[in-house]
Every structure is written in C-alpha cells, then in structure tokens.
Design a protein around this motif. Structure first.
Motif, PDB file in Angstrom:
ATOM      1  N   ALA A  21      -7.669 -18.115   5.484  1.00 24.67           N
ATOM      2  CA  ALA A  21      -8.413 -19.378   5.495  1.00 24.67           C
ATOM      3  C   ALA A  21      -9.616 -19.345   6.409  1.00 24.67           C
ATOM      4  CB  ALA A  21      -7.476 -20.515   5.906  1.00 24.67           C
ATOM      5  N   GLY A  22      -9.790 -18.304   7.209  1.00 19.59           N
ATOM      6  CA  GLY A  22     -10.906 -18.248   8.151  1.00 19.59           C
ATOM      7  C   GLY A  22     -10.616 -19.081   9.385  1.00 19.59           C
ATOM      8  N   ARG A  23     -11.603 -19.840   9.868  1.00 21.69           N
ATOM      9  CA  ARG A  23     -11.432 -20.643  11.081  1.00 21.69           C
ATOM     10  C   ARG A  23     -10.938 -22.037  10.696  1.00 21.69           C
ATOM     11  NH1 ARG A  23     -13.470 -18.555  15.614  1.00 21.69           N
ATOM     12  NH2 ARG A  23     -13.829 -20.577  16.604  1.00 21.69           N
ATOM     13  N   VAL A  24      -9.822 -22.425  11.257  1.00 24.77           N
ATOM     14  CA  VAL A  24      -9.213 -23.733  10.996  1.00 24.77           C
ATOM     15  C   VAL A  24      -8.708 -24.301  12.306  1.00 24.77           C
ATOM     16  CG1 VAL A  24      -8.516 -23.168   8.636  1.00 24.77           C
ATOM     17  CG2 VAL A  24      -6.969 -22.665  10.534  1.00 24.77           C
ATOM     18  N   THR A  25      -8.465 -25.594  12.340  1.00 23.51           N
ATOM     19  CA  THR A  25      -7.861 -26.188  13.531  1.00 23.51           C
ATOM     20  C   THR A  25      -6.389 -25.803  13.606  1.00 23.51           C
ATOM     21  OG1 THR A  25      -7.204 -28.229  12.427  1.00 23.51           O
ATOM     22  CG2 THR A  25      -9.431 -28.163  13.377  1.00 23.51           C
ATOM     23  N   ALA A  26      -5.833 -25.883  14.804  1.00 24.36           N
ATOM     24  CA  ALA A  26      -4.405 -25.580  14.968  1.00 24.36           C
ATOM     25  C   ALA A  26      -3.555 -26.544  14.135  1.00 24.36           C
ATOM     26  CB  ALA A  26      -4.027 -25.663  16.439  1.00 24.36           C
ATOM     27  N   ALA A  27      -3.981 -27.815  14.067  1.00 28.45           N
ATOM     28  CA  ALA A  27      -3.228 -28.790  13.269  1.00 28.45           C
ATOM     29  C   ALA A  27      -3.201 -28.378  11.807  1.00 28.45           C
ATOM     30  CB  ALA A  27      -3.839 -30.177  13.427  1.00 28.45           C
ATOM     31  N   ASP A  28      -4.368 -27.969  11.278  1.00 27.82           N
ATOM     32  CA  ASP A  28      -4.405 -27.562   9.875  1.00 27.82           C
ATOM     33  C   ASP A  28      -3.645 -26.256   9.658  1.00 27.82           C
ATOM     34  OD1 ASP A  28      -5.782 -29.735   8.936  1.00 27.82           O
ATOM     35  OD2 ASP A  28      -7.756 -28.827   9.203  1.00 27.82           O
ATOM     36  N   LEU A  81      -0.959 -25.335  11.148  1.00 23.93           N
ATOM     37  CA  LEU A  81       0.459 -25.683  11.052  1.00 23.93           C
ATOM     38  C   LEU A  81       0.742 -26.376   9.731  1.00 23.93           C
ATOM     39  CD1 LEU A  81       3.324 -26.088  12.063  1.00 23.93           C
ATOM     40  CD2 LEU A  81       2.533 -28.067  13.389  1.00 23.93           C
ATOM     41  N   ARG A  82      -0.125 -27.305   9.362  1.00 27.22           N
ATOM     42  CA  ARG A  82       0.081 -28.047   8.129  1.00 27.22           C
ATOM     43  C   ARG A  82       0.054 -27.117   6.918  1.00 27.22           C
ATOM     44  NH1 ARG A  82      -3.964 -31.543   8.991  1.00 27.22           N
ATOM     45  NH2 ARG A  82      -2.862 -32.517  10.703  1.00 27.22           N
ATOM     46  N   MET A  83      -0.834 -26.111   6.961  1.00 27.68           N
ATOM     47  CA  MET A  83      -0.963 -25.162   5.854  1.00 27.68           C
ATOM     48  C   MET A  83       0.032 -24.014   5.965  1.00 27.68           C
ATOM     49  SD  MET A  83      -5.127 -25.089   5.976  1.00 27.68           S
ATOM     50  CE  MET A  83      -5.326 -23.777   4.766  1.00 27.68           C
ATOM     51  N   SER A  84       0.773 -23.969   7.091  1.00 31.03           N
ATOM     52  CA  SER A  84       1.785 -22.939   7.340  1.00 31.03           C
ATOM     53  C   SER A  84       1.193 -21.538   7.276  1.00 31.03           C
ATOM     54  CB  SER A  84       2.948 -23.071   6.336  1.00 31.03           C
ATOM     55  OG  SER A  84       4.082 -22.379   6.806  1.00 31.03           O
ATOM     56  N   LEU A  85       0.062 -21.348   7.938  1.00 27.37           N
ATOM     57  CA  LEU A  85      -0.585 -20.037   7.967  1.00 27.37           C
ATOM     58  C   LEU A  85       0.181 -19.105   8.901  1.00 27.37           C
ATOM     59  CD1 LEU A  85      -4.305 -21.235   8.122  1.00 27.37           C
ATOM     60  CD2 LEU A  85      -2.977 -20.539   6.101  1.00 27.37           C
ATOM     61  N   ASN A  86       0.315 -17.854   8.504  1.00 25.86           N
ATOM     62  CA  ASN A  86       1.137 -16.910   9.261  1.00 25.86           C
ATOM     63  C   ASN A  86       0.400 -16.270  10.429  1.00 25.86           C
ATOM     64  OD1 ASN A  86       3.316 -17.422   7.630  1.00 25.86           O
ATOM     65  ND2 ASN A  86       3.028 -15.608   6.336  1.00 25.86           N
ATOM     66  N   LEU A  87      -0.871 -15.840  10.224  1.00 22.85           N
ATOM     67  CA  LEU A  87      -1.596 -15.147  11.285  1.00 22.85           C
ATOM     68  C   LEU A  87      -1.725 -15.990  12.543  1.00 22.85           C
ATOM     69  CD1 LEU A  87      -2.981 -12.344  11.620  1.00 22.85           C
ATOM     70  CD2 LEU A  87      -2.186 -12.838   9.309  1.00 22.85           C
ATOM     71  N   PRO A  88      -2.152 -17.259  12.441  1.00 16.53           N
ATOM     72  CA  PRO A  88      -2.238 -18.059  13.671  1.00 16.53           C
ATOM     73  C   PRO A  88      -0.895 -18.225  14.372  1.00 16.53           C
ATOM     74  CG  PRO A  88      -3.503 -19.071  11.907  1.00 16.53           C
ATOM     75  CD  PRO A  88      -2.714 -17.962  11.283  1.00 16.53           C
ATOM     76  N   ALA A  89       0.191 -18.352  13.616  1.00 17.78           N
ATOM     77  CA  ALA A  89       1.499 -18.517  14.244  1.00 17.78           C
ATOM     78  C   ALA A  89       1.897 -17.269  15.017  1.00 17.78           C
ATOM     79  CB  ALA A  89       2.553 -18.836  13.183  1.00 17.78           C
ATOM     80  N   VAL A  90       1.695 -16.106  14.430  1.00 21.51           N
ATOM     81  CA  VAL A  90       2.029 -14.863  15.127  1.00 21.51           C
ATOM     82  C   VAL A  90       1.147 -14.695  16.361  1.00 21.51           C
ATOM     83  CG1 VAL A  90       2.119 -12.352  14.924  1.00 21.51           C
ATOM     84  CG2 VAL A  90       2.888 -13.789  13.017  1.00 21.51           C
ATOM     85  N   ALA A  91      -0.136 -15.056  16.239  1.00 23.92           N
ATOM     86  CA  ALA A  91      -1.039 -14.945  17.387  1.00 23.92           C
ATOM     87  C   ALA A  91      -0.581 -15.853  18.525  1.00 23.92           C
ATOM     88  CB  ALA A  91      -2.459 -15.293  16.961  1.00 23.92           C
ATOM     89  N   LEU A  92      -0.139 -17.055  18.207  1.00 25.79           N
ATOM     90  CA  LEU A  92       0.356 -17.967  19.242  1.00 25.79           C
ATOM     91  C   LEU A  92       1.611 -17.410  19.898  1.00 25.79           C
ATOM     92  CD1 LEU A  92      -0.113 -21.493  17.607  1.00 25.79           C
ATOM     93  CD2 LEU A  92      -1.477 -20.466  19.427  1.00 25.79           C
ATOM     94  N   LEU A  93       2.520 -16.864  19.089  1.00 22.94           N
ATOM     95  CA  LEU A  93       3.736 -16.295  19.667  1.00 22.94           C
ATOM     96  C   LEU A  93       3.407 -15.094  20.541  1.00 22.94           C
ATOM     97  CD1 LEU A  93       6.790 -16.361  19.912  1.00 22.94           C
ATOM     98  CD2 LEU A  93       6.951 -14.977  17.844  1.00 22.94           C
ATOM     99  N   ASP A  94       2.370 -14.324  20.174  1.00 24.28           N
ATOM    100  CA  ASP A  94       1.957 -13.177  20.984  1.00 24.28           C
ATOM    101  C   ASP A  94       1.515 -13.638  22.367  1.00 24.28           C
ATOM    102  OD1 ASP A  94       1.391 -10.403  21.364  1.00 24.28           O
ATOM    103  OD2 ASP A  94      -0.741 -10.875  21.106  1.00 24.28           O
ATOM    104  N   GLN A  95       0.834 -14.784  22.422  1.00 32.57           N
ATOM    105  CA  GLN A  95       0.396 -15.305  23.723  1.00 32.57           C
ATOM    106  C   GLN A  95       1.541 -15.983  24.478  1.00 32.57           C
ATOM    107  OE1 GLN A  95      -3.622 -17.291  23.709  1.00 32.57           O
ATOM    108  NE2 GLN A  95      -3.385 -17.081  21.475  1.00 32.57           N
ATOM    109  N   LEU A  96       2.403 -16.628  23.736  1.00 36.67           N
ATOM    110  CA  LEU A  96       3.499 -17.366  24.363  1.00 36.67           C
ATOM    111  C   LEU A  96       4.597 -16.444  24.875  1.00 36.67           C
ATOM    112  CD1 LEU A  96       4.587 -20.276  24.860  1.00 36.67           C
ATOM    113  CD2 LEU A  96       5.722 -20.098  22.651  1.00 36.67           C
ATOM    114  N   GLY A  97       4.936 -15.418  24.097  1.00 41.09           N
ATOM    115  CA  GLY A  97       6.024 -14.516  24.451  1.00 41.09           C
ATOM    116  C   GLY A  97       7.255 -14.782  23.603  1.00 41.09           C
ATOM    117  N   ALA A  98       7.708 -13.762  22.885  1.00 42.74           N
ATOM    118  CA  ALA A  98       8.824 -13.945  21.965  1.00 42.74           C
ATOM    119  C   ALA A  98      10.120 -14.297  22.694  1.00 42.74           C
ATOM    120  CB  ALA A  98       9.007 -12.683  21.118  1.00 42.74           C
ATOM    121  N   LEU A  99      10.375 -13.672  23.844  1.00 40.08           N
ATOM    122  CA  LEU A  99      11.598 -13.964  24.587  1.00 40.08           C
ATOM    123  C   LEU A  99      11.604 -15.394  25.105  1.00 40.08           C
ATOM    124  CD1 LEU A  99      12.163 -10.644  26.592  1.00 40.08           C
ATOM    125  CD2 LEU A  99      13.471 -11.503  24.631  1.00 40.08           C
TER     126      LEU A  99
END
Length: 671
Positions: free
Chosen positions: A378-385, A387-405
């Motif tokens: 989708a290119g550049r989107v807001t975090a809200a969109d 989540l709403r669109m259930s995009l995978n790359l942004p979610a994995v990127a957030l978990l990478d910063q947050l920490g899986a454990l």
C-alpha cells in the motif's frame, strides 16, 4: 423380687434397643437416592442442561419445594390419606388389604403407605410377602430417620415415569417439556398415576389407559372439600394427553459436561439461557453453509464482569466435525487477530500514533520477508489505516521495534498467552499469528481492549466481580485501538461494533473478534483436524457470523459508551426501526415456503405481527419465519421495546411467473 425386676428391666431395655440394633445391623441403602443426574442452570436459575446418571437413567433429585403443593396434595389423596398420621405403616390399610386378599384369593389392594413405597423405590424387590415385610421394617426406619417432607422427597425423586425416566422433575421435562414447578393439576395427576404402572400407562403408547388412570387420581381429590372445584376438575379431565417424549434440556452441552463433572448438586453458570438458545440456532444455520468437515465455535462475554453469556464449542454429536470436542479451547493460529493488541502496545510506548505515516513496502527482517495477504503493498499509510487494512509489513516492523518477548509477555498478562513450540522463543512471525491460542483466550484479550486495557479472566461461575484486574495496556492506547476498529460490517449489521478478523496460513483458521460497550464476542471457523480450507478467510467466513452474533445482543447503551465516545471517527447513531424484508408493496408468490421477515434498528426485543397477530419469535433475534396462510393482502408490522412500530403492506398472489414478483427464499436456504 429383685431378680424379677432386673429381668423386667432387661426385657424392656432389650425391647427398646432392638430397633436400634436392627437399624444398625440392616441400614437403609440410599444409593439410588444419591445417584441423581447432574443439572446445569443459567444465571437466572433456568435449566440449561441435564445429564443422566451412569447407565442412562434420567433422575433428578426432587424435594417438595420443587413441585406444586397441589401435586403433593393429589399424591397423598390418591396413595395415602393418613400419611401425616401413621408411623410409616397404616394398620387400617394393611388390614383392609389382608381381608380383600383372603376373600378374593388375590391381591386387590396393596395397603402400602407412601413411606413403604419409598422403601420399595430405594430397594426394589420382587412383589411377594417377604418383600412386603421388609418394606414394613424399612418404613419404620425411614420414619425414624426422616421427616414426612423428606420421605415425600424420596418418592418424588425415584417414582418411575416410563422407560428410563424416574422422578417427578425428570418426568415433567420428559412428558411436558417444562419444570415441575409449572405442572397443573391434570399433569400432576398423570405423573402420579404413571408411577403405579409405568410400562402400561405411558401416554405415548397407551393414551386411553393413561387418561383413565389420570382421571381416577383426579377423582380422589375431586370434591370442593378437597380443594378442587367441579369446574377445575372438568377442565383437568379435558386436558390432552402428551403424545411423545420431549428431549431433555441440552443447551451448552460442552460446558455442561465440563462443569458438571464431579458435581454433587445443581451447577449454576453465568450463561444466559435465551441467548445461548439463540446462538445455538444461529450456529445450526451457519454450519449448513460451511465446507465439508468445517466446524464453528462462538464465545460471547460481558465486558464489565467477564462472565461468559453464551458458548458454542462445536456441533455436539457430529463425528465429522469432532462434536465431542470443545473447540473454544482448541489451540489454533490467530492470524492477524493479534494485531490490535500489538498496535495498542506501540501506541502506549510512543513508537507510533494512529496518525503516524508508516511504510508498507517490501522489506527483509534478516531471513524473514513477510508479505501481505493480497501480495501487493500500500505504500505510505497511517498506522490507523495499516491496522484497519490488516497490513503485514507495518505490523512486523512494529513488533521488531517493540520486541517479540515483550509482546508475548504482555499477551500473557492480558489473558492470551501465546502457545509456542517446545523450546521455541517468541519471534517476529508472532505479529502474524505465528503461535497458538484459543478462542476463549482471544475473547479475554479483546475484552481487555474493550475495558480500557484492564485484564481479567473470563468467568463461567457467578459471583462478585474480582477486584484484582491488571492494567495490561495503557488506557488511552486501548481506547485509540478501539476507535480505529469501530467500523461498519461489510454486509450490514449493528452499528458501533469494533471488530477485527484473522486468517491463518492456508485458511486453516478463520477468526472474527469484536466488541461494543457491553459485550465482547469471538467466532472461529476451521476444521478440527487442522487441514486447510482453501479460500476461507476471516473476513468472508467468520465476520458475517460475528455480525449476526451482535444482531442477537441487546444494543449497547448510547450514553457512556467508552469505545464509540472516544473514537475520532464517530459512528452514526443507531438506525431507526425498519423492516428490511418484505419491502413496501411487495408481491409475494404463494406456496414458496416460509418467508423470513427481517428488521433493523430499534430497541430489542422486537415483536413481529401480521394483521395484528404476533408471531412466535426468539426475543434476541431480528428475524422470524412466517408462512402466508393463502392469497390476499396482509400488513406486516415490527414493534420494538420503546413502542416504535414500522409496517408495510404486502400482497400474496397465486403462483405466477412474472418479473415483478418477489422470489421467496425458504428459511435456511441459501441465495
């Protein structure tokens, strides 16, 4: 003289002690009385389910408080008029029975008191003189040990009711389909008569004999002095005989079996019987549309108390769908259904805000290269969109910063601990469902989001709400995620519901989770053996079911709705009451089968009427089946709890093939 006094004293002592010695030497066997089936009740005390005793006999413990007073009056009048006066044996009745036996050369009347009958029910024996003497002895024992009401309770619990039915409560459910407390005089008389000869007086097999026996019991108490007027007796005698056995209550069979295991008395659950019944009917309808061997599980809970209100564990009794398994406890991959909690943690820690622009572009995380479900970006989107669109790359990127454990630990705190393979640690695929969880745990997780980040376990047993809630995620972060997820259902449905779907790899699991201000609900669809269902997704398979689930629930209050009130994207107010089908001026073809009348909006419960006559319907539902009685004009009306009404005029025509006719789809059929 002293010896005579001593001998007399010894004789009296032996006379007094003998009954106690015999009672200790030959105790009453109460095994049958204590071996009763389990009963599971809902939060209001309504029967959800009953389970038989081992061996398949339906027997429920019954006390005098469990039946109408008129039933015990009838019982005493018909079987033992001097029950409250004699010590267990009625000398008058025994003498009369003996004289009749001598004169007729056969047993004319048994002379048994209710206490003697209770003894015989506790310890069944062949009907002979020896057994009668034992019954007399046992009757004295019972009178010494129990009160008159307790003795009546023994009879009410064990009285045979035909086939594998024993006791008045079980008999009432089997023959009349309702609790014994609601028996009328005619029904009570039939159950009393049935206990005398259960095999030859079964109303479904011998209705005439059963009617005569019932009327004979009524006649024993038919005069005004006995408490029944002539008019009441005539009405009772005219009552119809039941022509079949009703199925025993079996709502929530998975939970009932789970919670009744080892119980010594009735078990009260947090379920709502009406909602459970409506949800089971919904599940039956949905199962007919699912792929071969696919199963369905649903959990509905109250957000404030975390009490489960309805639970579908699967299709009970279906071998192809593993009906014996409670699939709400099956460990399956949640797919994208974990993303809302991931975003809540990212908002809490300031990694992003709902309006932050993030990139949905190809990216590698070491050897891990996730893709979107659609295989594009989708290119550049807001975090809200995102989540709403259930995009995978942004979610994995957030978990990478947050920490899986850290994310796995937060999930555990929120009530949904991820099940990982033995020896494995949490890693980035966790963002996309790379771990196992259960529908119950996922429902608890979404209840945490709905309750402003407060974590509490789901509950099945009623009681005071626990005060040991933990703040699993910061309040404003949970509110922000809830606001993002509040959206319309694609195919239509209640407004003001926050929802998210999930699909595991290969379509093995389809999820839809949602909540409003009052309830949280989850739907899982998949094959119990874990095989794939190609093409199945949470959005297309589970989400329509979730919309129908929320259509069963009472609308959330418009005041104090935390989710909708805090949402930046406010929803329109609840729809006005209106009929969805039939449309105004519809022309319907006669003979096409039942028509499903559907309504939207308004305050439930809804009442459907045709020409002013109400149709039988489940109060929680927004639809009802109606079969037109013939050609003509009809007015269909729906009335809500606030008294608001919506009506349409329809015409039912003789079958014709015209383009203007509305084609009727029988209830349960597929478009």
């Amino acid at each position: 003289m002293r010896l005579k006094l001593a001998a007399a004293a010894a004789f009296l002592a032996a006379l007094v002690a003998t009954p106690f010695i015999l009672d200790r030497a030959f105790p009453i066997d109460l095994t049958r009385l204590t071996a009763t089936g389990a009963e599971v009740l809902d939060r209001e005390g309504r029967t959800l389910s009953v389970l038989p005793v081992p061996g398949g006999t339906w027997r429920l413990r019954t006390n005098t408080a469990d039946v109408p007073g008129s039933l015990t009056d009838l019982l005493i009048a018909a079987e033992d008029r001097r029950f409250h006066q004699h010590p267990g044996v009625d000398p008058v009745a025994l003498t009369r029975a003996a004289v009749q036996w001598v004169r007729a050369g056969r047993v004319v009347s048994g002379g048994s008191t209710l206490t003697m009958q209770a003894a015989r029910l506790l310890e069944p024996r062949p009907r002979n003189l020896r057994s009668k003497l034992i019954e007399i002895f046992r009757a004295f024992q019972l009178e010494a040990r129990f009160s008159k009401d307790e003795i009546l309770g023994i009879w009410l619990t064990l009285a045979p009711q035909g086939g594998n039915i024993e006791g008045i409560r079980a008999g009432s459910l089997a023959w009349f389909g309702r609790p014994a407390t609601r028996l009328d005089a005619a029904e009570s008389a039939l159950l009393i008569a049935l206990a005398r000869r259960p095999s030859t007086l079964r109303p479904d097999r011998h209705p005439d004999a059963a009617r005569r026996a019932r009327d004979a019991v009524l006649a024993r108490r038919g005069g005004p002095a006995a408490g029944m007027s002539a008019a009441d007796r005539e009405l009772a005698v005219a009552a119809a005989m039941p022509d079949r056995r009703h199925a025993m209550p079996r709502l929530a069979p998975h939970l009932s079996r789970e919670m009744a295991r080892g119980a010594t008395g009735p078990v009260t659950l947090t379920l709502d019987a009406g909602l459970q019944r409506a949800t089971e009917r919904l599940a039956e309808e949905v199962l007919t549309t699912l792929p071969d061997r696919a199963a369905l599980s649903i959990v509905i809970a109250d957000i404030r108390t975390r009490e489960i209100r309805a639970l579908i564990g699967g299709e009970w009794g279906s071998e192809s769908r593993a009906g014996a398994l409670d699939l709400s406890r099956a460990v399956r991959s949640p797919g994208s259904a974990l993303k809302p909690f991931l975003y809540a943690m990212a908002f809490e820690r300031g990694i992003v805000t709902p309006s932050t622009l993030i990139a949905d572009l190809p990216r590698h995380f070491g050897a891990y290269a996730p893709e979107n479900f659609s295989r594009d970006f989708a290119g550049r989107v807001t975090a809200a969109d995102a989540l709403r669109m259930s995009l995978n790359l942004p979610a994995v990127a957030l978990l990478d910063q947050l920490g899986a454990l850290r994310f796995a630990s937060a999930l555990k705190l929120a009530g949904a601990p991820p099940r990982l393979p033995r020896g494995a640690d949490a890693s980035l695929p966790l963002a996309l469902g790379g771990a196992g969880t259960t529908l119950r745990d996922m429902t608890a997780l979404y209840a945490t989001l709905a309750d402003e980040g407060r974590s509490l376990p789901l509950r099945l047993l009623p009681g005071d709400a626990t005060d040991d809630a933990q703040q699993a995620v910061e309040r404003r972060a949970a509110q922000a995620v809830a606001a993002i997820l509040v959206q319309r259902f694609p195919g239509g449905g209640p407004a003001g519901v926050a929802w998210k779907t999930g699909t595991s790899w290969g379509g093995r699991d389809s999820w839809a989770m949602g909540f409003d201000a009052r309830h949280v609900a989850g739907v899982w669809i998949g094959r119990p053996d874990g095989t794939a269902m190609p093409g199945a997704t949470g959005r297309h398979a589970a989400l329509p079911v979730l919309a129908r689930v929320f259509a069963l629930l009472p609308e959330a209050p418009r005041q104090g709705m935390r989710v909708v009130a805090d949402a930046p994207r406010r929803q329109a107010p609840a729809d006005r009451l209106r009929l969805l089908f039939p449309p105004p001026g519809a022309s319907l073809a006669e003979g096409a089968g039942p028509v499903t009348l559907r309504a939207a909006g308004g305050q439930r419960p809804l009442t459907f009427l045709v020409d002013g006559a109400p149709l039988p319907a489940e109060p929680a539902r927004r639809e009802v089946a109606w079969t037109p009685p013939g050609p003509g004009f009809y007015r269909v009306t729906v009335l809500d709890a606030d008294g608001v009404a919506s009506s349409v005029a329809v015409r039912v025509r003789q079958p014709e093939t015209t383009a203007s006719d509305v084609v009727l789809i029988p209830t349960g059929a597929q478009r």
